[in-house]
Design an enzyme around this catalytic site. Structure first.
Site, short mmCIF file in Angstrom:
data_model
loop_
_atom_site.label_atom_id
_atom_site.label_comp_id
_atom_site.label_asym_id
_atom_site.label_seq_id
_atom_site.Cartn_x
_atom_site.Cartn_y
_atom_site.Cartn_z
N HIS A 172 71.24 25.91 25.24
CA HIS A 172 70.03 26.58 24.76
C HIS A 172 69.46 27.48 25.85
O HIS A 172 69.24 28.68 25.63
CB HIS A 172 69.00 25.53 24.34
CG HIS A 172 67.68 26.08 23.90
ND1 HIS A 172 67.30 26.12 22.58
CD2 HIS A 172 66.66 26.64 24.61
CE1 HIS A 172 66.09 26.67 22.49
NE2 HIS A 172 65.68 26.99 23.72
N GLU A 173 69.26 26.92 27.03
CA GLU A 173 68.62 27.69 28.10
C GLU A 173 69.49 28.86 28.57
O GLU A 173 68.99 29.96 28.77
CB GLU A 173 68.28 26.77 29.29
CG GLU A 173 67.29 25.66 28.96
CD GLU A 173 65.96 26.16 28.40
OE1 GLU A 173 65.62 27.34 28.60
OE2 GLU A 173 65.27 25.37 27.75
N HIS A 176 69.26 31.76 26.26
CA HIS A 176 68.11 32.64 26.48
C HIS A 176 68.49 33.75 27.46
O HIS A 176 68.07 34.90 27.31
CB HIS A 176 66.92 31.85 27.04
CG HIS A 176 66.09 31.17 25.99
ND1 HIS A 176 65.61 31.83 24.88
CD2 HIS A 176 65.67 29.88 25.88
CE1 HIS A 176 64.91 30.97 24.13
NE2 HIS A 176 64.95 29.79 24.71
N TYR A 187 59.46 37.78 23.00
CA TYR A 187 59.10 36.39 22.77
C TYR A 187 57.74 36.27 22.11
O TYR A 187 56.77 35.75 22.68
CB TYR A 187 59.12 35.65 24.11
CG TYR A 187 59.49 34.19 23.99
CD1 TYR A 187 60.70 33.79 23.48
CD2 TYR A 187 58.60 33.21 24.41
CE1 TYR A 187 61.03 32.46 23.38
CE2 TYR A 187 58.93 31.86 24.31
CZ TYR A 187 60.14 31.49 23.80
OH TYR A 187 60.47 30.16 23.71
N GLU A 196 64.39 31.98 20.05
CA GLU A 196 64.49 30.52 20.08
C GLU A 196 65.66 30.04 19.21
O GLU A 196 66.39 29.12 19.57
CB GLU A 196 63.20 29.90 19.55
CG GLU A 196 62.21 29.55 20.62
CD GLU A 196 62.82 28.72 21.73
OE1 GLU A 196 63.49 27.71 21.43
OE2 GLU A 196 62.67 29.10 22.90
N ASP A 269 51.82 29.12 21.01
CA ASP A 269 53.28 29.14 21.14
C ASP A 269 53.84 30.51 20.75
O ASP A 269 54.83 30.61 20.02
CB ASP A 269 53.89 28.02 20.27
CG ASP A 269 55.39 27.85 20.46
OD1 ASP A 269 55.89 28.25 21.52
OD2 ASP A 269 56.04 27.34 19.54
N HIS A 274 58.68 28.23 18.44
CA HIS A 274 59.47 26.99 18.37
C HIS A 274 59.37 26.34 16.99
O HIS A 274 60.00 25.32 16.74
CB HIS A 274 59.01 25.97 19.42
CG HIS A 274 59.38 26.32 20.82
ND1 HIS A 274 58.56 27.05 21.64
CD2 HIS A 274 60.49 26.06 21.54
CE1 HIS A 274 59.13 27.21 22.82
NE2 HIS A 274 60.32 26.62 22.79
#
Ligand code: ZN
Length: 353
Positions: A172-173, A176, A187, A196, A269, A274
Site C-alpha cells: 500500500h505505502e 502511494h 489527495y 487510496e 480526512d 480512506h
C-alpha cells in the site's frame, strides 16, 4: 487548494479510527491516538517544507535487456522521531540480527519483484529508486506511512495493534510512491480516494502474488495481520466487503461504502479519502472475480496501464472508470469480455461508463 493538500503524508490508519479510539479508548489509548495525530501533523508540515514532488516522468522507460535489481535500505529508527535513523541492512548485506529488519528487507524485495515482473516497472519511480524503510519509529507508534521519500513503520501499541510491518501495508505505502511518480492523484475528495484505492488494490494484489492465490482464493483484506486478538475485526479494510472489515467496541465499525449511493461527503480526512476508496476498491474486486485467475494478470494490468495513461491528478471516480474501460479496450480489444466486465464492475458500484 491549500499547500498542505499537495504534500500529504500517506498514513495507513484512517483518521476516523483515531477519532473512535479518542472517543472510546481508555486513557492510555486516547493518549496514543492524540500522539499519532500530532505526529501525522508534524510529518505533514515537514513534508510541506521539503522539496516539491518530482514532475511526472511519463511511463517508465525500462524495457532494456539488463536485469533491473532492487536497491533496498532498512534503517532502525531507534524509537525516535528522527528519520531515517541508523542504516542496518543495505542491498546485498547478509541478514541482520533483527528479524523485523530482515522481514522488511524481504517484503520490500517482494514488492519490487512484483512491479518489475508483472508491470516491467523498475522500482517506485520506474528508474530504480532506492527503497528506504525505517522500523521502530517512535515508541509503541501505531501507524505506518509513506512521506514521499521513504516508508516508516511503528511497532504498534501492543494492545490494539501489532507491528505495522505487513506485506499489504508495505505494498500500500509503496504504491502511494508509484502513484506519485505516475503523475499523481491529488489527495483530496475523489482523486484522493482513488489514490487510496490504488494503494489498497496493489497492496492486496502483492499479497496474492506472494501467496500465489487466485482472485477467488484470496482474502482481499488490507492489514490482515495488524489487529491483536483483542480487536473484533479481520483487518483495516476489505475490498470484498467494504464496510465489514471490523466492528469493534473501541475502533467502531468500518465506515467504507461499496456503492455510490453511500458516498460519504466529509470535511475530515481530505474529504473522506480512506472511506470512499471502498467504492473503487470494490469495483476492482468485482472485475478480478469476473475475469478469474490471478488478479494481476488481467484486472491488475488494466488498472496499472490506466494509472500510467491517466495524467489527470484531479480525476474523479467517473474519469478513472472511463480510463479503465478505455485501457481494457486497448489491451483486450473492442467488444472483448474484459472490456464488458470492466464496464459491468463500475456499473455495479453505481458508476455507469
Ligand atoms: Zn494510504
Amino acid at each position: 487548494m491549500t499547500h498542505i493538500h499537495r504534500h500529504p503524508v500517506h498514513c495507513i490508519l484512517p483518521p476516523h479510527m483515531l477519532e473512535a479510539i479518542k472517543m472510546r479508548g481508555d486513557a492510555k489509548q486516547r493518549r496514543m491516538a492524540e500522539r499519532i495525530e500530532k505526529e501525522a501533523d508534524a510529518a505533514r508540515k515537514a513534508r510541506a517544507a521539503a522539496a516539491p514532488e518530482r514532475a511526472h516522468l511519463g511511463t517508465p522507460a525500462f524495457a532494456g535487456p539488463a536485469p533491473a535489481l532492487p536497491n533496498r535500505e532498512v534503517y532502525n529508527g531507534g524509537y525516535k522521531r528522527e528519520l531515517p535513523g541508523r542504516l542496518v541492512r543495505k542491498e546485498g548485506d547478509p541478514p541482520s540480527r533483527s528479524k523485523l529488519v530482515n522481514t522488511v528487507y524481504d517484503l520490500t524485495g517482494k514488492v519490487f519483484e512484483f512491479y518489475l515482473k508483472e508491470f516491467k516497472r523498475n522500482s517506485i519511480d520506474g528508474q530504480g529508486m532506492t527503497i528506504i524503510s525505517t522500523v521502530h519509529h517512535r515508541r509503541k507508534y501505531s501507524n505506518a506511512f509513506w512521506n514521499g521519500r521513504q516508508m516508516v513503520f511503528g511497532d504498534g501499541d501492543g494492545v490494539l495493534f501489532k507491528s505495522f510491518v505487513d506485506l499489504s501495508i508495505i505494498g500500500h505505502e509503496l504504491t502511494h510512491g508509484v502513484v506519485q511518480f505516475s503523475g499523481g492523484l491529488t489527495y483530496q475528495d475523489q482523486s484522493g480516494a482513488l489514490n487510496e484505492s490504488l494503494a489498497d488494490v496493489f497492496g492486496v494484489m502483492i499479497v496474492q502474488y506472494a501467496k500465489k492465490q487466485t482472485a477467488a482464493e484470496a482474502s482481499w483484506l488490507v492489514g490482515e495481520e495488524l489487529f491483536t486478538p483483542e480487536v473484533e475485526g479481520d483487518a483495516l479494510r476489505s475490498l470484498r466487503a467494504p464496510g465489514l472489515a471490523y466492528d469493534d467496541d473501541i475502533l467502531g465499525k468500518d465506515p467504507q461504502p461499496y456503492h455510490m449511493s453511500f458516498y460519504v461527503s466529509s470535511c475530515t480526512d481530505y474529504g473522506g479519502v480512506h472511506i470512499n476508496s471502498g467504492i473503487p476498491n470494490h469495483a476492482f474486486y468485482l472485475l478480478a472475480q469476473y475475469l478469474g485467475g490471478y488478479s494481476w494478470e488481467k484486472a491488475g494490468q488494466i488498472w496499472y496501464q490506466a494509472m500510467q495513461s491517466l495524467r489527470n491528478p484531479k480525476a474523479t471516480f467517473a474519469d478513472w472508470a472511463d480510463m479503465t474501460v478505455q485501457t481494457a479496450w486497448q489491451l483486450f480489444g473492442a467488444g472483448s469480455f474484459e472490456m464488458a466486465m470492466t464496464r459491468r464492475a463500475w456499473k455495479l458500484v453505481g458508476i455507469p461508463v
